[in-house]
Design an enzyme around this catalytic site. Structure first.
Site, PDB file in Angstrom:
ATOM      1  N   LYS A 198      -9.999   0.415  -3.327  1.00  0.00           N
ATOM      2  CA  LYS A 198      -9.589   1.606  -4.077  1.00  0.00           C
ATOM      3  C   LYS A 198     -10.597   2.694  -3.792  1.00  0.00           C
ATOM      4  O   LYS A 198     -11.755   2.412  -3.494  1.00  0.00           O
ATOM      5  CB  LYS A 198      -9.562   1.311  -5.581  1.00  0.00           C
ATOM      6  CG  LYS A 198      -8.610   2.193  -6.350  1.00  0.00           C
ATOM      7  CD  LYS A 198      -7.179   1.801  -6.051  1.00  0.00           C
ATOM      8  CE  LYS A 198      -6.200   2.302  -7.067  1.00  0.00           C
ATOM      9  NZ  LYS A 198      -4.975   1.494  -7.035  1.00  0.00           N
TER      10      LYS A 198
HETATM   11  N1  GLU Z   1      -2.136   3.002  -5.768  1.00  0.00           N
HETATM   12  C1  GLU Z   1      -1.071   2.048  -5.696  1.00  0.00           C
HETATM   13  C2  GLU Z   1      -1.434   0.783  -6.438  1.00  0.00           C
HETATM   14  O1  GLU Z   1      -2.250   0.790  -7.338  1.00  0.00           O
HETATM   15  C3  GLU Z   1      -0.596   1.807  -4.276  1.00  0.00           C
HETATM   16  C4  GLU Z   1      -1.624   1.290  -3.320  1.00  0.00           C
HETATM   17  C5  GLU Z   1      -1.136   1.235  -1.877  1.00  0.00           C
HETATM   18  O2  GLU Z   1       0.008   1.546  -1.622  1.00  0.00           O
HETATM   19  O3  GLU Z   1      -1.961   0.882  -1.030  1.00  0.00           O
HETATM   20  O4  GLU Z   1      -0.878  -0.264  -6.234  1.00  0.00           O
END
Ligand code: GLU
Length: 425
Positions: A118
């Site tokens: 993240k």
């Molecule tokens: N931010 C989204 C999540 O928390 C998508 C992450 C992604 O597509 O890599 O799952």
């Protein structure tokens, strides 16, 4: 090494630290259930790599502001790190670490070959002009450039970022590489190799698992959605399309209620025009607390972490809670909800549609090929339904909540991958 969980001194606990405590608690439960040894538990409780960067931004008036940015790769054992980038003023290293950890379990649970990551930048994007936002995004990407790449770590949208942010990231990375690298990021505009169906994928996944968990006809089922942003607004739309009665929604500007059911498309048009649900004339105003505590069949928290807590869980009347957001329910609230007989479809399952279609986007990019919207939706549905089936079966077999079962599966797969690879050197 032992797992360090800092003592709870209320004054020091940020929402981010609370999220990380929740994630560590969920991991500890799964580790115990799986009988993982202390070393493996410590390995899974700590991120492989964390980078904190200072991002200088030139403001329109010539001043320079410096904001903090982060990229955490929690795990890369099953494949490249994967996860979104959040622009939010309250984000910190703890929150980003928790969100990265949840990505690891999420990818393992739905069976896509990624680890978890993240990113975050502690900024309120609403306070920046588009040009400031572009400069900030490009500079942040430059600072984390050594970590990312289509085979290493693939960012995506999260709270406060969107297709435009992803386009700037793709461009910044590609200019540095000297050629176009669409697979470095997912959730791009379709003109740059984005996948059909990615924009609504998280919401579609929420609809799929909500209907599966409901286990009866959606006709007349009442729904409240907390958070009417990218995930919540389309989840409300898809649930309404399926026959549910969406009676209440909220966002940062307020909450609205209509017992006969809201016109979700009308409300989406109103928020696009006015910037929020507040002031929508065809419904009554409600407080944020009232929305969460409504007597509805289904509650979809689709905003931020820590909204269902020990403080309000006993007043939550929805029998089914489907987590569109990451980490909306604290472990204390989970226990209260379980004791009340409520079912929680956990974040790492309920909101996995986004990363599933991100994976499909990345596969299309690496093959320089594209699938139709129908093909994407079929694959998404297949992965969501089989993950839901596995979680439900394990929960029933072992007397676990859906969250515990989802963690046992996700954590178990990552631990098994570690075991098979062995420890180098
Ligand atoms: N931010 C989204 C999540 O928390 C998508 C992450 C992604 O597509 O890599 O799952």
């Amino acid at each position: 090494m032992t797992v360090m969980v800092p003592s709870r001194t209320p004054a020091q606990i940020t929402p981010g630290r609370q999220a990380l405590d929740s994630a560590l608690h969920q991991l500890a439960q799964a580790a115990e259930h799986l009988g993982l040894d202390e070393g493996m538990h410590a390995m899974l409780a700590t991120p492989r790599r964390s980078l904190t960067v200072s991002v200088p931004v030139r403001r329109e008036d010539g001043r320079m502001d410096v904001v903090q940015g982060y990229r955490v790769q929690h795990n890369i054992t099953r494949g490249p790190a994967k996860g979104g980038i959040r622009f939010h003023p309250a984000t910190d290293i703890h929150e980003v670490t928790a969100l990265a950890m949840w990505m690891t379990w999420k990818c393992a649970l739905v069976g896509i070959p990624y680890g978890g990551a993240k990113g975050g930048v502690a900024v309120d994007p609403a306070t920046l002009t588009t040009r400031e936002l572009e400069r900030l995004t490009r500079r942040y990407v430059n600072e984390i450039l050594p970590l990312i790449g289509p085979e290493k770590d693939i960012p995506a949208p999260d709270v406060g970022t969107d297709e435009q942010t992803m386009a700037w990231i793709m461009d910044t990375y590609s200019v540095n590489a000297g050629y176009s690298v669409p697979g470095v990021v997912t959730g791009k505009p379709t003109t740059l190799g984005g996948s059909l169906g990615r924009a609504g994928a998280t919401s579609r996944g929420v609809q799929i698992v909500a209907l599966a968990a409901l286990g009866r006809s959606p006709e007349g089922t009442t729904v409240a959605v907390q958070g009417f942003g990218k995930v919540g607004s389309l989840a409300a739309q898809f649930l309404a399309d399926a026959g549910c009665k969406v009676v209440a929604v909220s966002d940062a500007t307020g909450a609205v209620y209509r017992a006969a059911g809201l016109d979700v498309a009308g409300l989406r048009a109103w928020t696009a025009e006015s910037g929020g649900v507040r002031g929508y004339r065809h419904a009554d105003a409600l407080s944020h607390e009232e929305l969460l505590e409504l007597d509805v069949d289904v509650l979809v928290p689709a905003a931020l972490e820590g909204v269902i807590t020990a403080g309000n869980a006993a007043r939550i009347r929805a029998r089914l809670i489907v987590e569109g957001a990451n980490g909306p329910t604290t472990p204390e609230a989970d226990e209260i909800l379980a004791a009340q007989g409520a079912t929680v479809v956990p974040d790492i399952l309920a909101n996995a549609g986004g990363v599933i279609v991100s994976y499909l986007e990345w596969v299309q990019n690496t093959q320089a090929y594209s699938w139709s919207a129908g093909e994407v939706e079929l694959k998404l549905r297949d992965l969501m339904e089989s993950a839901y089936g596995e979680v439900r079966t394990l929960a029933a077999e072992r007397g676990l909540t859906l969250r515990q079962a989802a963690h046992v599966i996700g954590v178990g797969r990552v631990a098994e991958a570690h075991r098979m690879r062995g420890l180098y050197p």
